[in-house]
Motif scaffolding. Sequence first.
Motif, mmCIF file in Angstrom:
data_model
loop_
_atom_site.group_PDB
_atom_site.id
_atom_site.type_symbol
_atom_site.label_atom_id
_atom_site.label_comp_id
_atom_site.label_asym_id
_atom_site.label_seq_id
_atom_site.Cartn_x
_atom_site.Cartn_y
_atom_site.Cartn_z
ATOM 1 N N GLN A 440 1.233 -1.116 -0.123
ATOM 2 C CA GLN A 440 -0.267 0.089 0.213
ATOM 3 C C GLN A 440 0.479 0.961 0.479
ATOM 4 O OE1 GLN A 440 -2.384 0.362 3.450
ATOM 5 N NE2 GLN A 440 -4.107 0.488 1.880
ATOM 6 N N VAL A 441 1.510 1.565 0.827
ATOM 7 C CA VAL A 441 3.193 2.487 1.064
ATOM 8 C C VAL A 441 3.354 2.689 -0.664
ATOM 9 C CG1 VAL A 441 4.625 3.670 2.231
ATOM 10 C CG2 VAL A 441 2.936 2.381 3.752
ATOM 11 N N LEU A 442 3.849 2.004 -0.917
ATOM 12 C CA LEU A 442 4.400 2.123 -2.065
ATOM 13 C C LEU A 442 3.776 2.480 -2.784
ATOM 14 C CD1 LEU A 442 7.157 -1.711 -1.908
ATOM 15 C CD2 LEU A 442 7.919 1.040 -1.474
ATOM 16 N N VAL A 443 2.745 1.816 -3.673
ATOM 17 C CA VAL A 443 1.946 2.173 -4.941
ATOM 18 C C VAL A 443 1.572 3.739 -4.455
ATOM 19 C CG1 VAL A 443 -0.033 1.639 -5.738
ATOM 20 C CG2 VAL A 443 1.473 -0.353 -5.589
ATOM 21 N N VAL A 444 1.071 3.824 -2.983
ATOM 22 C CA VAL A 444 0.572 5.115 -2.925
ATOM 23 C C VAL A 444 1.479 6.450 -2.909
ATOM 24 C CG1 VAL A 444 -0.497 6.239 -1.242
ATOM 25 C CG2 VAL A 444 -1.673 4.093 -1.533
ATOM 26 N N SER A 445 2.927 6.293 -2.642
ATOM 27 C CA SER A 445 4.157 7.183 -2.536
ATOM 28 C C SER A 445 4.102 7.806 -3.805
ATOM 29 C CB SER A 445 5.390 6.289 -1.126
ATOM 30 O OG SER A 445 5.378 5.747 -2.241
ATOM 31 N N THR A 446 4.358 6.377 -4.697
ATOM 32 C CA THR A 446 4.278 6.209 -6.076
ATOM 33 C C THR A 446 3.650 7.471 -6.824
ATOM 34 O OG1 THR A 446 5.586 4.233 -6.100
ATOM 35 C CG2 THR A 446 5.437 5.234 -8.133
ATOM 36 N N GLY A 447 2.475 6.782 -5.868
ATOM 37 C CA GLY A 447 1.291 7.555 -7.443
ATOM 38 C C GLY A 447 1.278 8.587 -6.406
ATOM 39 N N ALA A 448 1.451 9.229 -5.361
ATOM 40 C CA ALA A 448 0.990 10.663 -5.068
ATOM 41 C C ALA A 448 3.294 11.344 -5.767
ATOM 42 C CB ALA A 448 1.668 10.723 -3.644
ATOM 43 N N ALA A 449 3.864 10.854 -5.530
ATOM 44 C CA ALA A 449 4.603 11.346 -6.730
ATOM 45 C C ALA A 449 4.756 11.442 -7.875
ATOM 46 C CB ALA A 449 6.000 10.919 -6.270
ATOM 47 N N ALA A 450 3.911 10.626 -8.702
ATOM 48 C CA ALA A 450 3.296 10.814 -9.743
ATOM 49 C C ALA A 450 2.357 11.883 -10.209
ATOM 50 C CB ALA A 450 2.401 9.214 -10.387
ATOM 51 N N MET A 451 1.607 12.296 -9.011
ATOM 52 C CA MET A 451 0.584 13.089 -9.438
ATOM 53 C C MET A 451 1.070 14.503 -9.282
ATOM 54 S SD MET A 451 -2.650 11.223 -7.898
ATOM 55 C CE MET A 451 -3.560 13.412 -7.299
ATOM 56 N N VAL A 452 2.680 14.482 -8.307
ATOM 57 C CA VAL A 452 2.444 16.080 -8.260
ATOM 58 C C VAL A 452 3.737 16.415 -9.483
ATOM 59 C CG1 VAL A 452 5.087 17.218 -7.047
ATOM 60 C CG2 VAL A 452 3.690 15.942 -5.537
ATOM 61 N N LEU A 453 4.586 15.333 -9.530
ATOM 62 C CA LEU A 453 5.103 15.545 -11.256
ATOM 63 C C LEU A 453 4.129 16.177 -12.435
ATOM 64 C CD1 LEU A 453 8.012 12.324 -11.755
ATOM 65 C CD2 LEU A 453 8.115 15.195 -11.795
ATOM 66 N N ALA A 454 2.823 15.921 -12.307
ATOM 67 C CA ALA A 454 2.062 15.450 -13.334
ATOM 68 C C ALA A 454 1.173 16.662 -13.071
ATOM 69 C CB ALA A 454 0.371 14.908 -13.196
ATOM 70 N N LEU A 455 0.801 17.203 -11.819
ATOM 71 C CA LEU A 455 0.872 18.421 -12.165
ATOM 72 C C LEU A 455 1.746 19.775 -11.875
ATOM 73 C CD1 LEU A 455 -1.674 20.865 -10.531
ATOM 74 C CD2 LEU A 455 0.017 20.171 -8.071
ATOM 75 N N VAL A 456 2.744 19.682 -12.336
ATOM 76 C CA VAL A 456 3.757 20.136 -12.595
ATOM 77 C C VAL A 456 4.147 20.301 -14.047
ATOM 78 C CG1 VAL A 456 6.473 20.701 -12.702
ATOM 79 C CG2 VAL A 456 5.157 19.877 -10.483
ATOM 80 N N GLY A 457 3.505 19.381 -14.436
ATOM 81 C CA GLY A 457 3.904 19.198 -16.275
ATOM 82 C C GLY A 457 2.555 20.120 -16.943
ATOM 83 N N VAL A 458 1.295 20.073 -15.778
ATOM 84 C CA VAL A 458 0.203 21.046 -16.260
ATOM 85 C C VAL A 458 0.192 22.240 -16.569
ATOM 86 C CG1 VAL A 458 -2.176 21.249 -16.235
ATOM 87 C CG2 VAL A 458 -1.544 18.696 -16.069
ATOM 88 N N ILE A 459 1.092 22.744 -15.684
ATOM 89 C CA ILE A 459 1.261 24.391 -15.168
ATOM 90 C C ILE A 459 2.365 24.025 -16.610
ATOM 91 C CG2 ILE A 459 2.454 26.155 -13.944
ATOM 92 C CD1 ILE A 459 1.068 24.020 -11.201
ATOM 93 N N HIS A 460 3.763 23.412 -16.098
ATOM 94 C CA HIS A 460 4.474 23.291 -17.608
ATOM 95 C C HIS A 460 3.618 24.008 -18.935
ATOM 96 C CE1 HIS A 460 8.553 23.955 -19.592
ATOM 97 N NE2 HIS A 460 7.991 22.431 -20.258
ATOM 98 N N GLN A 461 2.998 22.591 -19.238
ATOM 99 C CA GLN A 461 2.162 23.026 -20.911
ATOM 100 C C GLN A 461 1.394 24.511 -20.188
ATOM 101 O OE1 GLN A 461 -0.153 19.058 -21.947
ATOM 102 N NE2 GLN A 461 -1.469 20.218 -22.310
ATOM 103 N N ALA A 462 0.417 24.319 -19.465
ATOM 104 C CA ALA A 462 -0.193 25.896 -19.373
ATOM 105 C C ALA A 462 0.676 26.521 -19.979
ATOM 106 C CB ALA A 462 -0.714 25.666 -18.462
#
Length: 469
Positions: A440-462
């Motif tokens: 659980q911790v591994l999947v959730v923590s990796t997912g959270a890191a991916a979501m943070v990167l995705a948010l940065v990516g969306v801002i960068h794209q905008a």
Amino acid sequence: MDTSLSIEQQRGENSKLNAGLKSRHLTMMSIAGVIGGSLFVGSGSVIHSAGPAAFLAFLVGGILMMLIMRMLGEMATSSPDTGSFSTYADRAIGRWAGFTIGWLYWGYWVSLMAWEAYVAGKILNGWFPSISINVFVLVTTLALLSINFFNVKNYGEFEFWFALIKVVAIICFLVVCTLAVMNIWSIGEVKGVSNLTAHGFMPNGIAPVVGAMLGVMFAFLGAEIATIAASESENPAKQIIKTTKSVVWRVGLFYVGSIFLIVCLVPWNDPMLGQSGYGSYRRTLELLGVPGAEFVMNFVVLTSVSSCLISAHYTASRMLFSLASRGDAPSCFKLTKANTGIPMFAIIGSCLVAVALALINFSEVLRPKDILDTLMNMTGTIALLVYLVIACSQLKMRRKLEALGGDMPLKMWLYPWLTWLVIIFIVVCLIMMSFMPDYQVLVVSTGAAAMVLALVGVIHQARCSKRLR
């Protein structure tokens, strides 16, 4: 000085990679890409937790990887690129997707460099105990990383010979184990296939088998390196087709075949399999009575981790180069030396992070092994996320290529149904693992890191879109 040249060209720099890899380099890379240190070292813990049914996790993981490679091959033959699936995600899904998966993948490889160096240091320290493991880790990191500072053909040569050692070793292992399973090998304590079911085929239920997919995906990630390296060869499309078509027998023989033989010969509850870093291959050879099994396997693992460290540095630097070429990383990382065509700054940037992680071993406060183990445990989830992005990208790119009437030298089977099946399977696995206490911790923590990167990516794209208006 010729004023018609750019400043970068006057300094002997440009933004183009050279085609320095030969066909034999790529052929051996494609074979060795699925034979990493994790196969020899990490498979023991997978078998110890899942029982003989661990074979199913490797089988399913192998089929999944085979399908993903087919999808990636379809996209790569249509448009070879050193950024591989990150570039295709950018084109098919959106710039934020290419940004996210590119940086995740780069992080995976720089973390892997530190883990491989730690394993190499541990083996060398066992041979020369008077020298600190920390010294071996740092020296190994610096020595092997230096290879990628020269022409790319040097990397190809080193990887060719390292890969050859791994291939020969695993073929010899398969021959000996097959003789034992057929009751022809008379030395040692084990023979036949009785251990496949004698102690229970799935003794701990289905959950550990599903969870084992994380370890299996960590082991399989690397087969796609050939599609990245192909962009630095003379005929990228031809090499990618060759690699993709050969992945079936490579996975079947080296991974699924060897793990099946191991669970036939070694009891899954053998206490040695549960020991960290002991390795199922070493234990099998010991039970088969092979003399010098420990030294032989330590040599093979040392070769494997050295090969993986060089490949990890190469792959990380090329992904960073690709990100910079698309404006998703600082522009200095896209500059290459005119005489060698290597992305010097991308190599240095990846190298510095790897050395920093290696220096963790010198800390008296931190626990280096725990940190590296955590990073490696997260990589299984990263592998599944990479595969998910590849499948989603192929789903959209195929539609675009068909609409444009583009040439597709290699096609995914049963499109789009098989692609959708892969996507659903990966999502279901991730959801199931997120509810398992051990994962659980591994999947959730990796997912959270991916979501943070995705948010940065969306801002960068905008921001990039705003500049273009």
